[in-house]
Design a protein around this motif. Structure first.
Motif, PDB file in Angstrom:
ATOM      1  N   GLY A  60     -16.514   1.928   1.817  1.00 35.59           N
ATOM      2  CA  GLY A  60     -16.201   1.104   2.972  1.00 35.59           C
ATOM      3  C   GLY A  60     -14.724   0.847   3.120  1.00 35.59           C
ATOM      4  N   PHE A  61     -14.406  -0.029   4.079  1.00 35.79           N
ATOM      5  CA  PHE A  61     -13.016  -0.367   4.349  1.00 35.79           C
ATOM      6  C   PHE A  61     -12.410  -1.143   3.183  1.00 35.79           C
ATOM      7  N   GLY A  62     -11.151  -0.859   2.891  1.00 34.66           N
ATOM      8  CA  GLY A  62     -10.446  -1.580   1.841  1.00 34.66           C
ATOM      9  C   GLY A  62      -9.330  -2.406   2.442  1.00 34.66           C
ATOM     10  N   GLY A  63      -8.084  -1.981   2.218  1.00 36.97           N
ATOM     11  CA  GLY A  63      -6.938  -2.679   2.785  1.00 36.97           C
ATOM     12  C   GLY A  63      -6.416  -1.952   4.007  1.00 36.97           C
ATOM     13  N   VAL A  64      -5.225  -2.326   4.416  1.00 36.88           N
ATOM     14  CA  VAL A  64      -4.611  -1.711   5.589  1.00 36.88           C
ATOM     15  C   VAL A  64      -3.192  -1.269   5.250  1.00 36.88           C
ATOM     16  N   PHE A  65      -2.639  -0.461   6.135  1.00 33.08           N
ATOM     17  CA  PHE A  65      -1.241  -0.058   5.977  1.00 33.08           C
ATOM     18  C   PHE A  65      -0.668   0.256   7.346  1.00 33.08           C
ATOM     19  N   VAL A  66       0.658   0.234   7.429  1.00 33.90           N
ATOM     20  CA  VAL A  66       1.359   0.534   8.671  1.00 33.90           C
ATOM     21  C   VAL A  66       1.692   2.017   8.674  1.00 33.90           C
ATOM     22  N   PHE A  67       1.083   2.766   9.602  1.00 30.88           N
ATOM     23  CA  PHE A  67       1.314   4.211   9.629  1.00 30.88           C
ATOM     24  C   PHE A  67       2.362   4.609  10.659  1.00 30.88           C
ATOM     25  N   ALA A  95      -3.550  -3.404  17.133  1.00 30.96           N
ATOM     26  CA  ALA A  95      -2.453  -2.454  16.909  1.00 30.96           C
ATOM     27  C   ALA A  95      -2.993  -1.094  16.483  1.00 30.96           C
ATOM     28  N   PRO A  96      -3.780  -0.441  17.347  1.00 31.81           N
ATOM     29  CA  PRO A  96      -4.347   0.854  16.948  1.00 31.81           C
ATOM     30  C   PRO A  96      -3.319   1.957  16.769  1.00 31.81           C
ATOM     31  N   ASP A  97      -2.141   1.800  17.362  1.00 33.79           N
ATOM     32  CA  ASP A  97      -1.106   2.819  17.227  1.00 33.79           C
ATOM     33  C   ASP A  97      -0.225   2.618  16.000  1.00 33.79           C
ATOM     34  N   HIS A  98      -0.555   1.602  15.192  1.00 29.59           N
ATOM     35  CA  HIS A  98       0.319   1.262  14.073  1.00 29.59           C
ATOM     36  C   HIS A  98      -0.412   0.977  12.762  1.00 29.59           C
ATOM     37  N   ILE A  99      -1.659   0.585  12.833  1.00 27.80           N
ATOM     38  CA  ILE A  99      -2.393   0.156  11.647  1.00 27.80           C
ATOM     39  C   ILE A  99      -3.537   1.115  11.351  1.00 27.80           C
ATOM     40  N   CYS A 100      -3.688   1.456  10.081  1.00 29.48           N
ATOM     41  CA  CYS A 100      -4.816   2.237   9.584  1.00 29.48           C
ATOM     42  C   CYS A 100      -5.486   1.483   8.445  1.00 29.48           C
ATOM     43  N   TYR A 101      -6.739   1.862   8.177  1.00 28.13           N
ATOM     44  CA  TYR A 101      -7.493   1.290   7.064  1.00 28.13           C
ATOM     45  C   TYR A 101      -7.579   2.299   5.927  1.00 28.13           C
ATOM     46  N   ASP A 102      -7.592   1.779   4.692  1.00 24.34           N
ATOM     47  CA  ASP A 102      -7.784   2.682   3.556  1.00 24.34           C
ATOM     48  C   ASP A 102      -9.216   2.559   3.042  1.00 24.34           C
ATOM     49  N   ASP A 103      -9.529   3.312   1.984  1.00 28.19           N
ATOM     50  CA  ASP A 103     -10.884   3.322   1.413  1.00 28.19           C
ATOM     51  C   ASP A 103     -10.843   2.898  -0.045  1.00 28.19           C
ATOM     52  N   ASP A 104      -9.955   1.988  -0.389  1.00 32.11           N
ATOM     53  CA  ASP A 104      -9.779   1.631  -1.798  1.00 32.11           C
ATOM     54  C   ASP A 104     -10.932   0.815  -2.366  1.00 32.11           C
ATOM     55  N   HIS A 105     -11.877   0.386  -1.517  1.00 27.81           N
ATOM     56  CA  HIS A 105     -13.042  -0.352  -1.995  1.00 27.81           C
ATOM     57  C   HIS A 105     -14.282   0.524  -2.017  1.00 27.81           C
ATOM     58  N   GLY A 106     -14.114   1.806  -2.230  1.00 35.05           N
ATOM     59  CA  GLY A 106     -15.254   2.702  -2.280  1.00 35.05           C
ATOM     60  C   GLY A 106     -15.516   3.321  -0.918  1.00 35.05           C
ATOM     61  N   ASN A 150       0.849  -1.183   0.000  1.00 34.31           N
ATOM     62  CA  ASN A 150       0.000   0.000   0.000  1.00 34.31           C
ATOM     63  C   ASN A 150       0.894   1.246   0.000  1.00 34.31           C
ATOM     64  N   TRP A 151       0.625   2.204  -0.861  1.00 36.24           N
ATOM     65  CA  TRP A 151       1.497   3.375  -1.002  1.00 36.24           C
ATOM     66  C   TRP A 151       1.502   4.247   0.245  1.00 36.24           C
ATOM     67  N   ARG A 152       0.570   3.995   1.158  1.00 38.57           N
ATOM     68  CA  ARG A 152       0.494   4.801   2.376  1.00 38.57           C
ATOM     69  C   ARG A 152       1.421   4.288   3.476  1.00 38.57           C
ATOM     70  N   GLU A 177      -1.400  -6.616  -0.297  1.00 39.82           N
ATOM     71  CA  GLU A 177      -2.765  -7.080  -0.563  1.00 39.82           C
ATOM     72  C   GLU A 177      -3.309  -7.696   0.717  1.00 39.82           C
ATOM     73  N   THR A 178      -4.296  -7.037   1.316  1.00 38.02           N
ATOM     74  CA  THR A 178      -4.808  -7.488   2.608  1.00 38.02           C
ATOM     75  C   THR A 178      -6.326  -7.531   2.622  1.00 38.02           C
ATOM     76  N   ASP A 179      -6.856  -8.380   3.493  1.00 36.16           N
ATOM     77  CA  ASP A 179      -8.290  -8.409   3.794  1.00 36.16           C
ATOM     78  C   ASP A 179      -8.432  -8.958   5.206  1.00 36.16           C
ATOM     79  N   GLU A 180      -8.425  -8.065   6.162  1.00 39.32           N
ATOM     80  CA  GLU A 180      -8.532  -8.496   7.554  1.00 39.32           C
ATOM     81  C   GLU A 180      -9.846  -8.053   8.178  1.00 39.32           C
ATOM     82  N   MET A 181     -10.806  -7.683   7.298  1.00 44.77           N
ATOM     83  CA  MET A 181     -12.143  -7.289   7.748  1.00 44.77           C
ATOM     84  C   MET A 181     -12.092  -6.134   8.749  1.00 44.77           C
TER      85      MET A 181
END
Length: 203
Positions: free
Chosen positions: A74-81, A61-72, A38-40, A50-54
Motif C-alpha cells: 500500500g501507500f507509504g510516504g510521499v516525495f516531491v518529484f 498537487a498532482p504535478d508535484h507529489i508522488c507516493y512511495d510503497d515503503d509500507h509494503g 525521502n531519497w526520491r 517522515e510523512t503520513d497524509e493518507m
C-alpha cells in the motif's frame, strides 16, 4: 515561466514566504527534518521526510507529489518529484503539505543541497527511475492479488492516479529535470536567478 526570456531557474521562496504569511497555512506544516527526507525527492527547496497524509497530497498537487510503497503493497510516504516553477505551483505544493499528519514537509532544501550532492543525485537517477517504472506498472494494473485488503476495487482509482504520478515522474526525469537542475546549480553557486542566455553549470 516557460517563454524564451524566462530565467533558467525561478526562486519559489519569496512567493512561498508570502503565502505562508498571508494565507491560512500554519507554520507547523513545514517541520520535516532533512535527515528524514525521502531519497526520491528531486533536488530543490521543497522536500518531504517522515510523512503520513493518507495519500491525499496529489489531490492538491498532482504535478508535484508522488507516493512511495515503503509500507509494503500500500501507500507509504510521499516525495516531491517536481519543484514548483510559478506562483500557482507553490500554492499547490503548500496545499499538499498542509494535509500531512506528521508535518513532514520542509522548504529549507536550499540550506542543504550542494553542487556536489545535486550532481550525485543526478548521477544516481537511474535507481529512482527504475523504481518509478516498476511501481507505475504495479499500481496501474487492474488487479493486485498481493495487496490483501487493498485489492478492493474501490481503491483502484486511487492507485491508478498514483501510477499516473509515477509515469509523470519518469517523463520529468527524461525531459525537463536536467534543465531545471542546471538552473538550480546556478542558484546554489550564485544565489541569484540566471539571466536569459547565461551559461549554466553542467551536471
Amino acid at each position: 515561466m516557460t517563454h524564451a526570456d524566462s530565467p533558467a531557474y525561478w526562486d519559489p521562496m519569496p512567493t512561498a514566504r508570502r503565502l505562508m504569511a498571508t494565507t491560512q497555512f500554519e507554520p507547523r506544516i513545514l517541520k520535516g527534518r532533512w535527515e528524514d527526507r525521502n531519497w526520491r525527492n528531486v533536488p530543490g527547496p521543497f522536500y518531504a521526510g517522515e510523512t503520513d497524509e493518507m495519500a491525499l497530497g496529489r489531490m492538491d498537487a498532482p504535478d508535484h507529489i508522488c507516493y512511495d510503497d515503503d509500507h509494503g503493497g500500500g501507500f507509504g510516504g510521499v516525495f516531491v518529484f517536481r519543484q514548483p516553477t510559478d506562483e500557482g505551483q507553490v500554492f499547490d505544493v503548500l496545499c499538499g503539505a498542509s494535509l500531512d499528519l506528521y508535518e513532514g514537509y520542509n522548504w529549507d532544501g536550499d540550506d542543504h543541497w550542494t553542487v556536489d550532492s545535486v550532481r550525485a543525485w543526478w548521477a544516481d537517477r537511474g535507481r529512482v527511475r527504475a523504481w518509478a517504472v516498476a511501481i507505475a506498472a504495479d499500481w496501474g494494473a487492474q488487479t493486485h492479488p498481493h495487496w490483501g485488503y487493498n485489492n478492493d476495487p474501490k481503491y483502484l482509482g486511487h492507485y491508478h492516479d498514483a501510477a499516473r504520478g509515477h509515469r509523470d515522474f519518469v517523463a520529468h526525469i527524461d525531459d525537463g529535470l536536467e534543465a531545471y537542475l542546471r538552473g538550480y546549480l546556478f542558484w546554489l553557486e550564485q544565489r541569484r536567478e540566471p539571466k536569459p542566455g547565461e551559461a549554466l553549470p553542467r551536471l
